[in-house]
Design a protein around this motif. Structure first.
Motif, PDB file in Angstrom:
ATOM      1  N   LYS A  36       0.828  -1.206   0.000  1.00  0.00           N
ATOM      2  CA  LYS A  36       0.000   0.000   0.000  1.00  0.00           C
ATOM      3  C   LYS A  36       0.870   1.266   0.000  1.00  0.00           C
ATOM      4  O   LYS A  36       0.605   2.220  -0.740  1.00  0.00           O
ATOM      5  CB  LYS A  36      -0.919  -0.006   1.218  1.00  0.00           C
ATOM      6  N   ILE A  37       1.887   1.277   0.832  1.00  0.00           N
ATOM      7  CA  ILE A  37       2.792   2.436   0.920  1.00  0.00           C
ATOM      8  C   ILE A  37       3.453   2.698  -0.420  1.00  0.00           C
ATOM      9  O   ILE A  37       3.494   3.841  -0.900  1.00  0.00           O
ATOM     10  CB  ILE A  37       3.857   2.190   2.012  1.00  0.00           C
ATOM     11  N   LEU A  38       3.961   1.657  -1.039  1.00  0.00           N
ATOM     12  CA  LEU A  38       4.667   1.809  -2.311  1.00  0.00           C
ATOM     13  C   LEU A  38       3.725   2.221  -3.434  1.00  0.00           C
ATOM     14  O   LEU A  38       4.092   3.003  -4.311  1.00  0.00           O
ATOM     15  CB  LEU A  38       5.381   0.499  -2.667  1.00  0.00           C
ATOM     16  N   ASP A  39       2.500   1.720  -3.412  1.00  0.00           N
ATOM     17  CA  ASP A  39       1.543   2.048  -4.464  1.00  0.00           C
ATOM     18  C   ASP A  39       1.021   3.479  -4.312  1.00  0.00           C
ATOM     19  O   ASP A  39       0.916   4.214  -5.303  1.00  0.00           O
ATOM     20  CB  ASP A  39       0.370   1.070  -4.430  1.00  0.00           C
ATOM     21  N   GLU A  40       0.718   3.895  -3.079  1.00  0.00           N
ATOM     22  CA  GLU A  40       0.157   5.229  -2.846  1.00  0.00           C
ATOM     23  C   GLU A  40       1.235   6.299  -2.743  1.00  0.00           C
ATOM     24  O   GLU A  40       0.947   7.499  -2.842  1.00  0.00           O
ATOM     25  CB  GLU A  40      -0.706   5.220  -1.589  1.00  0.00           C
ATOM     26  N   GLY A  41       2.481   5.881  -2.502  1.00  0.00           N
ATOM     27  CA  GLY A  41       3.576   6.834  -2.443  1.00  0.00           C
ATOM     28  C   GLY A  41       3.630   7.664  -1.177  1.00  0.00           C
ATOM     29  O   GLY A  41       4.201   8.755  -1.173  1.00  0.00           O
ATOM     30  N   VAL A  42       3.073   7.131  -0.094  1.00  0.00           N
ATOM     31  CA  VAL A  42       3.038   7.876   1.165  1.00  0.00           C
ATOM     32  C   VAL A  42       3.325   6.937   2.333  1.00  0.00           C
ATOM     33  O   VAL A  42       2.749   5.846   2.431  1.00  0.00           O
ATOM     34  CB  VAL A  42       1.659   8.541   1.393  1.00  0.00           C
ATOM     35  N   ASP A  71      14.975  10.702  15.630  1.00  0.00           N
ATOM     36  CA  ASP A  71      14.016   9.727  15.112  1.00  0.00           C
ATOM     37  C   ASP A  71      13.292  10.255  13.880  1.00  0.00           C
ATOM     38  O   ASP A  71      12.937   9.490  12.981  1.00  0.00           O
ATOM     39  CB  ASP A  71      12.985   9.372  16.182  1.00  0.00           C
ATOM     40  N   ILE A  72      13.067  11.563  13.851  1.00  0.00           N
ATOM     41  CA  ILE A  72      12.383  12.153  12.696  1.00  0.00           C
ATOM     42  C   ILE A  72      13.296  12.128  11.471  1.00  0.00           C
ATOM     43  O   ILE A  72      12.842  11.860  10.357  1.00  0.00           O
ATOM     44  CB  ILE A  72      11.936  13.593  13.018  1.00  0.00           C
ATOM     45  N   SER A  73      14.573  12.377  11.677  1.00  0.00           N
ATOM     46  CA  SER A  73      15.531  12.243  10.572  1.00  0.00           C
ATOM     47  C   SER A  73      15.534  10.813  10.049  1.00  0.00           C
ATOM     48  O   SER A  73      15.618  10.568   8.842  1.00  0.00           O
ATOM     49  CB  SER A  73      16.934  12.638  11.034  1.00  0.00           C
ATOM     50  N   LEU A  74      15.442   9.857  10.971  1.00  0.00           N
ATOM     51  CA  LEU A  74      15.369   8.452  10.578  1.00  0.00           C
ATOM     52  C   LEU A  74      14.113   8.188   9.754  1.00  0.00           C
ATOM     53  O   LEU A  74      14.160   7.469   8.743  1.00  0.00           O
ATOM     54  CB  LEU A  74      15.385   7.557  11.816  1.00  0.00           C
ATOM     55  N   ALA A  75      12.983   8.767  10.161  1.00  0.00           N
ATOM     56  CA  ALA A  75      11.732   8.569   9.427  1.00  0.00           C
ATOM     57  C   ALA A  75      11.845   9.084   7.995  1.00  0.00           C
ATOM     58  O   ALA A  75      11.398   8.427   7.041  1.00  0.00           O
ATOM     59  CB  ALA A  75      10.588   9.270  10.156  1.00  0.00           C
ATOM     60  N   TYR A  76      12.451  10.266   7.831  1.00  0.00           N
ATOM     61  CA  TYR A  76      12.643  10.808   6.481  1.00  0.00           C
ATOM     62  C   TYR A  76      13.570   9.902   5.664  1.00  0.00           C
ATOM     63  O   TYR A  76      13.374   9.719   4.457  1.00  0.00           O
ATOM     64  CB  TYR A  76      13.229  12.222   6.551  1.00  0.00           C
ATOM     65  N   TYR A  77      14.569   9.338   6.315  1.00  0.00           N
ATOM     66  CA  TYR A  77      15.500   8.439   5.628  1.00  0.00           C
ATOM     67  C   TYR A  77      14.771   7.183   5.138  1.00  0.00           C
ATOM     68  O   TYR A  77      14.975   6.741   3.998  1.00  0.00           O
ATOM     69  CB  TYR A  77      16.631   8.059   6.576  1.00  0.00           C
ATOM     70  N   ILE A  78      13.922   6.627   5.978  1.00  0.00           N
ATOM     71  CA  ILE A  78      13.161   5.435   5.589  1.00  0.00           C
ATOM     72  C   ILE A  78      12.258   5.756   4.403  1.00  0.00           C
ATOM     73  O   ILE A  78      12.185   4.989   3.435  1.00  0.00           O
ATOM     74  CB  ILE A  78      12.338   4.900   6.781  1.00  0.00           C
ATOM     75  N   ALA A  79      11.574   6.900   4.468  1.00  0.00           N
ATOM     76  CA  ALA A  79      10.699   7.297   3.360  1.00  0.00           C
ATOM     77  C   ALA A  79      11.495   7.478   2.072  1.00  0.00           C
ATOM     78  O   ALA A  79      11.066   7.058   0.988  1.00  0.00           O
ATOM     79  CB  ALA A  79       9.965   8.585   3.718  1.00  0.00           C
ATOM     80  N   GLU A  80      12.665   8.086   2.188  1.00  0.00           N
ATOM     81  CA  GLU A  80      13.524   8.291   1.013  1.00  0.00           C
ATOM     82  C   GLU A  80      13.964   6.958   0.422  1.00  0.00           C
ATOM     83  O   GLU A  80      13.969   6.775  -0.808  1.00  0.00           O
ATOM     84  CB  GLU A  80      14.742   9.124   1.408  1.00  0.00           C
ATOM     85  N   GLU A  81      14.341   6.020   1.290  1.00  0.00           N
ATOM     86  CA  GLU A  81      14.762   4.705   0.804  1.00  0.00           C
ATOM     87  C   GLU A  81      13.616   3.951   0.130  1.00  0.00           C
ATOM     88  O   GLU A  81      13.834   3.178  -0.806  1.00  0.00           O
ATOM     89  CB  GLU A  81      15.320   3.880   1.961  1.00  0.00           C
ATOM     90  N   LEU A  82      12.401   4.189   0.592  1.00  0.00           N
ATOM     91  CA  LEU A  82      11.231   3.558  -0.025  1.00  0.00           C
ATOM     92  C   LEU A  82      10.783   4.301  -1.279  1.00  0.00           C
ATOM     93  O   LEU A  82       9.983   3.778  -2.063  1.00  0.00           O
ATOM     94  CB  LEU A  82      10.067   3.531   0.983  1.00  0.00           C
ATOM     95  N   GLY A  83      11.279   5.538  -1.459  1.00  0.00           N
ATOM     96  CA  GLY A  83      10.890   6.336  -2.610  1.00  0.00           C
ATOM     97  C   GLY A  83       9.503   6.930  -2.473  1.00  0.00           C
ATOM     98  O   GLY A  83       8.791   7.096  -3.479  1.00  0.00           O
ATOM     99  N   VAL A  84       9.109   7.275  -1.231  1.00  0.00           N
ATOM    100  CA  VAL A  84       7.768   7.797  -0.991  1.00  0.00           C
ATOM    101  C   VAL A  84       7.843   9.086  -0.162  1.00  0.00           C
ATOM    102  O   VAL A  84       8.890   9.450   0.381  1.00  0.00           O
ATOM    103  CB  VAL A  84       6.882   6.771  -0.257  1.00  0.00           C
ATOM    104  N   GLU A  85       6.693   9.759  -0.050  1.00  0.00           N
ATOM    105  CA  GLU A  85       6.583  10.977   0.744  1.00  0.00           C
ATOM    106  C   GLU A  85       6.329  10.606   2.203  1.00  0.00           C
ATOM    107  O   GLU A  85       5.643   9.620   2.498  1.00  0.00           O
ATOM    108  CB  GLU A  85       5.422  11.831   0.219  1.00  0.00           C
ATOM    109  N   LEU A  86       6.871  11.382   3.132  1.00  0.00           N
ATOM    110  CA  LEU A  86       6.645  11.149   4.550  1.00  0.00           C
ATOM    111  C   LEU A  86       5.564  12.080   5.074  1.00  0.00           C
ATOM    112  O   LEU A  86       5.602  13.288   4.854  1.00  0.00           O
ATOM    113  CB  LEU A  86       7.928  11.377   5.353  1.00  0.00           C
TER     114      LEU A  86
END
Length: 280
Positions: A36-42, A71-86
């Motif tokens: 779902k995350i990868l398909d919706e991009g969020v 932790d918030i920097s980590l969250a942005y990093y995870i989103a970037e690695e997934l190629g989605v918006e946080l």
């Protein structure tokens, strides 16, 4: 007759259009949250931004940008690695846990310890911030004029001690200081003021947070009491059964921690920012 046929044809066309419309409006179904995350991009995360330097507020900024920390920097990093918006949803700590277990957010990143209760109700990631800073664990903060008198569990008998509801500190408090009366609180920032104003006798906190508050409130001090607890690090919480998302998050954590060594840098930056804001 022709008029009747025309009316019937219009009715059929309207029915067909409605049927097609209702069909396109049906929500998509996904095999799991990762899909779902990868398909919706969020990627949507929940956090309680009152736990510097992990997650806290920078009031000089607005909106989502005001939520900062390691932790918030980590969250942005995870989103970037997934190629989605946080997308970040700020809420109190109890609500973060509820949002995770109910699946209304994709994950909770909010200084989670890997307690047995959480292992039963959530999927937990691998540890990601072990030994980022040397700490004394967890203790109890009180008015400085009283703090020196408390070093043992029995010293707190009859006192009201606050702790975030469903937090590690609440578990430690009820298990190791049974003669105190635990007072569930939602916000550490609010609870600190309750200690100062005498509404509660003390507050169970991590030592890092306690020292942060003492730096801003000289009328407070940590007692000589330490909870018996050894941390293995912090984890990310996800809905129970979301094994695909958990595996992907662990893969990203491994890369960021061991390959790129990013978290320590984020932590140091967050400590410096908190200090500049008068938070730490």
């Amino acid at each position: 007759m022709k008029k009747l046929l025309a009316i019937a044809l219009c009715a059929i066309m309207m029915f067909t259009l409605c049927a097609c419309s209702s069909k396109t409006e049906e929500p998509k179904t996904y095999a799991n949250k990762l899909e779902k995350i990868l398909d919706e991009g969020v990627l949507t995360i929940a956090t309680s931004p009152d736990f510097a330097p992990s997650e806290f507020l920078d009031i000089s900024k607005t909106g989502q940008d005001s939520i900062v920390g390691a932790d918030i920097s980590l969250a942005y990093y995870i989103a970037e690695e997934l190629g989605v918006e946080l997308v970040i949803e700020a809420m109190d700590f109890t609500a973060v846990q509820a949002a995770v277990t109910q699946g209304s957010v994709d994950m909770g990143i909010s200084g989670f310890a890997a307690t047995e209760e959480r292992k039963e109700s959530m999927n937990l990631s691998d540890f990601y911030n072990l030994n980022t800073r040397e700490t004394k664990g967890h203790g109890i903060i009180m008015l400085a004029e009283n703090a020196a008198n408390y070093a043992n569990p029995e010293d707190f008998a009859g006192l009201t001690i606050g702790a975030q509801n469903a937090s590690l500190q609440m578990n430690l408090l009820t298990a190791q200081v049974p003669e105190a009366t635990p007072q569930p609180i939602t916000s550490l920032d609010t609870a600190i003021l309750e200690v100062i104003n005498g509404k509660v006798d003390g507050l169970a906190v991590s030592w890092v947070n306690g020292e942060s508050y003492i730096a801003n409130y000289p009328e407070l001090a940590m007692t000589n009491f330490h909870f018996d607890y050894t941390s293995d690090g912090t984890v990310i919480a996800m809905k129970k059964g979301e094994d695909e998302l958990t595996a992907k998050v662990n893969e990203i954590l491994e890369k960021g921690k061991n390959t790129e060594g990013l978290y320590q840098g984020w932590y140091d930056e967050a400590v410096a920012l908190a200090e500049s804001l008068g938070i730490n």
